[in-house]
Design an enzyme around this catalytic site. Structure first.
Site, PDB file in Angstrom:
ATOM      1  N   ASN A 222     -23.754 -30.568  56.552  1.00  0.00           N
ATOM      2  CA  ASN A 222     -24.959 -31.391  56.644  1.00  0.00           C
ATOM      3  C   ASN A 222     -25.181 -32.194  55.370  1.00  0.00           C
ATOM      4  OD1 ASN A 222     -25.374 -30.210  59.085  1.00  0.00           O
ATOM      5  ND2 ASN A 222     -27.100 -28.977  58.468  1.00  0.00           N
ATOM      6  N   HIS A 223     -25.822 -33.328  55.518  1.00  0.00           N
ATOM      7  CA  HIS A 223     -26.147 -34.186  54.386  1.00  0.00           C
ATOM      8  C   HIS A 223     -27.564 -33.856  53.911  1.00  0.00           C
ATOM      9  CE1 HIS A 223     -22.672 -36.777  55.155  1.00  0.00           C
ATOM     10  NE2 HIS A 223     -22.921 -36.531  56.425  1.00  0.00           N
TER      11      HIS A 223
END
Length: 169
Positions: free
Chosen positions: A106-107
């Site tokens: 995930n960012h």
């Protein structure tokens, strides 16, 4: 379990095979970032808090269950190795395994969230400062379902328009 709930990345093996990963597109666990001092030499303290909500933990357990089904079926069953699978199937064991051996895809977003109670206003200005804006993924209050590249570019274009249009104070 670690108080920081951190994960480390591990390079893929240099042998033939396949890697399988799963993660929630919309995780509900929330981390934080903290200033540790006034200078550039003071690195921020990051507290990612991965897998800290029931929602994220239940998705992780379901992901492992589905993965076990897939590798138990052909054509994987005759060639798959369960050596890297966690031995435990209970939630706490799977969470511990994931935090110790997993990778984060995930960012991170939202550290300067846009909104009425966020760090930046609707003009992307940092509240409590003069002539300072934030124009990147950190202004996103929630994680998009897809990659953050296009939404980040859109934030940049909007910031450029705001500056060029003289909206800044």
């Amino acid at each position: 379990m670690s108080a920081t709930r951190g994960c480390s990345l591990r390079p893929p093996a240099r042998i033939g095979g396949a890697a399988v990963g799963f993660y929630p597109h919309s995780p509900t666990s929330t981390g934080s970032i903290h200033i540790t001092g006034p200078g550039l030499e003071h690195a921020p303290r990051l507290v990612p808090n991965y897998l800290s909500t029931d929602h994220d933990r239940k998705l992780l357990v379901a992901g492992f269950a589905r993965f076990r089904e897939i590798v138990a079926a052909e054509p994987f069953a005759s060639i798959a190795s369960s050596a890297d699978l966690p031995k435990s199937e209970d939630e706490e064991g799977l969470v511990r395994h994931s935090l110790e051996h997993g990778a984060v895809i995930n960012h991170p977003i939202g550290t300067c969230a846009l909104g009425p109670s966020g760090a930046v206003d609707d003009q992307l200005r940092v509240r409590g400062t003069d002539r300072l804006r934030v124009a990147d993924a950190s202004v996103m209050p929630t994680l998009p379902s897809g990659n953050t590249a296009a939404p980040s570019m859109a934030v940049g274009w909007i910031a450029g328009d705001l500056i060029l249009d003289g909206v800044s104070r």
